[in-house]
Enzyme design. Structure first.
Site, PDB file in Angstrom:
ATOM      1  N   ASP A 199       0.788  -3.564  12.142  1.00 25.43           N
ATOM      2  CA  ASP A 199       2.085  -4.208  11.949  1.00 25.43           C
ATOM      3  C   ASP A 199       2.103  -5.551  12.673  1.00 25.43           C
ATOM      4  OD1 ASP A 199       4.712  -4.926  11.629  1.00 25.43           O
ATOM      5  OD2 ASP A 199       5.554  -3.024  12.313  1.00 25.43           O
ATOM      6  N   MET A 245      -6.713  10.790  19.422  1.00 25.64           N
ATOM      7  CA  MET A 245      -6.118  11.099  18.130  1.00 25.64           C
ATOM      8  C   MET A 245      -4.730  11.735  18.231  1.00 25.64           C
ATOM      9  SD  MET A 245      -8.229   9.628  16.310  1.00 25.64           S
ATOM     10  CE  MET A 245      -7.309   9.900  14.792  1.00 25.64           C
ATOM     11  N   ASP A 291       0.814  -1.221   0.000  1.00 26.81           N
ATOM     12  CA  ASP A 291       0.000   0.000   0.000  1.00 26.81           C
ATOM     13  C   ASP A 291       0.846   1.269   0.000  1.00 26.81           C
ATOM     14  OD1 ASP A 291       1.011   0.050   2.552  1.00 26.81           O
ATOM     15  OD2 ASP A 291      -0.914   0.052   3.580  1.00 26.81           O
ATOM     16  N   GLU A 305      -6.957   4.360  15.160  1.00 25.58           N
ATOM     17  CA  GLU A 305      -7.005   4.187  13.704  1.00 25.58           C
ATOM     18  C   GLU A 305      -8.439   4.279  13.168  1.00 25.58           C
ATOM     19  OE1 GLU A 305      -4.362   4.351  12.004  1.00 25.58           O
ATOM     20  OE2 GLU A 305      -2.981   4.123  13.695  1.00 25.58           O
TER      21      GLU A 305
END
Length: 377
Positions: free
Chosen positions: A258, A304, A233, A287
């Site tokens: 990950d 965030m 990506d 996320e």
């Protein structure tokens, strides 16, 4: 050892390896004996600590790697035609000042100890500054509009300290229920999936959104998976700590974690035997904010905020997070101003689980034991 026993051993071991190979990512209990006592684990950005006290105008071996870090997260917007130099130049000094502002550090433009301590913390792989049009630390409400000029910068809003992506992407107004699914190759357990369900619920509690799991991975709005290194990506992972995960803005829907991390699924993460333990729910909640259109916030307590220390937990939405998501999607009519899920939650994690590679000792040892048990009996 006779020939028959040897054949049995080879057959059993081969079948065991085949069964594990069917799964690209497995979760297994914490194995503290694999961590050498007293030796801190090497992480992606440890070498940056050596730059403490470096001065403007001088050259330092490896400083180009720090420039690559700042470029990756938006602080140096344009990379040179070849490679970054090892010179402590004006671009690096300016990047450091912006970084210090975003992370509420005394703005000096110098690589002091506090700045480098922040830089080496594990973090989200999403940039803090995107295309030069966003900032983590606006402090006031701003708006940029095209005014009919298609060549101008996209419309961008910031209110308080939360931010949104350039162009304010969001899921369509008429689409309040989003589906999510897990990469089939990971073969995640129900326990692991429930962590993501809880993370989604934290956002739907405060905003006009609902989330439903589906088995149809390729048809889902949100696609979740654990991957290693370069996974196609354009945002390769870097091993233990460093970048933990990344997610794309609406309506892309990709959410990647990950696989090299020591992911804690339940329990008291602060008590994990692994110094590299990372709380899965904390990262998932962050996320998901990106998946819904939120950028990074300079409020350290906010979900965030880009970084999180290992062996720590942060899962409760702050006022800044709530304002941000309601700014995009509106308020959940049932939300009474305080989250029902925000009972006192400490850093936690007894032991943990992690996504392991096929050749991890913790997998190979049980396989060998299984094979030899069949050989001996």
């Amino acid at each position: 050892m006779n020939k028959q026993h040897l054949q049995n051993l080879i057959f059993t071991f081969t079948i065991s390896i085949f069964l594990v190979a069917l799964v690209s990512a497995r979760l297994f209990p914490d194995v503290p004996s694999l961590i050498p006592p007293g030796i801190p684990p090497a992480t992606a950005w440890d070498a940056f600590r050596n730059f403490t006290g470096c001065h403007h105008g001088e050259n330092y071996n490896g400083l180009s790697n720090l420039k690559n870090y700042f470029h990756r997260f938006g602080y140096i917007p344009h990379a040179p035609p070849t490679n970054f130099s090892d010179n402590f130049d004006d671009d690096l000094a300016a990047a450091i000042k912006t970084y210090q502002k975003n992370f509420n550090i005394n703005i000096t433009g110098e690589l002091d100890e506090k700045t480098l301590h922040q830089i080496v913390l594990p973090r989200c792989g999403v940039a803090d500054i995107i295309n030069g049009t966003t900032t983590m630390n606006p402090g006031t409400e701003t708006e940029t509009t095209s005014n009919g000029d298609s060549n101008s910068k996209p419309r961008f809003h910031t209110v308080s300290h939360f931010t949104v992506f350039p162009g304010q992407p969001r899921w369509p107004a008429g689409k309040q229920e989003l589906t999510y699914s897990f990469y089939p190759g990971n073969e995640l357990t129900k326990t692991v999936k429930s962590v993501f369900a809880t993370a989604f619920a934290r956002w739907s509690e405060v905003a006009r959104l609902k989330f439903t799991e589906t088995e149809l991975y390729y048809n889902a709005d949100i696609k979740i998976g654990f991957f290693s290194g370069d996974h196609g990506d354009g945002e390769p992972f870097d091993g233990i700590l460093g970048t933990l995960a990344h997610a794309f803005s609406p309506t892309n829907g990709r959410f990647h974690l990950d696989a090299a991390e020591d992911w804690v699924v339940s329990g008291d993460v602060s008590k994990s035997a692994l110094p590299t333990a990372v709380d899965l729910e904390s990262v998932a909640v962050h996320e998901i904010g990106h998946l819904l259109g939120l950028g990074h916030s300079s409020v350290e307590e906010a979900i965030m905020f880009p970084t999180i220390s290992s062996r720590s937990k942060k899962v409760v939405l702050t006022e800044d997070d709530v304002k941000g998501i309601q700014y995009i999607y509106g308020r959940n009519p049932s939300f009474n101003g305080s989250t029902t899920m925000s009972s006192p939650e400490k850093n936690s994690g007894n032991g943990g689980c992690r996504v392991a590679s096929l050749w991890s000792p913790s997998i190979l040892f049980p396989l060998l034991t299984f094979a030899f048990s069949h050989l001996m009996f």
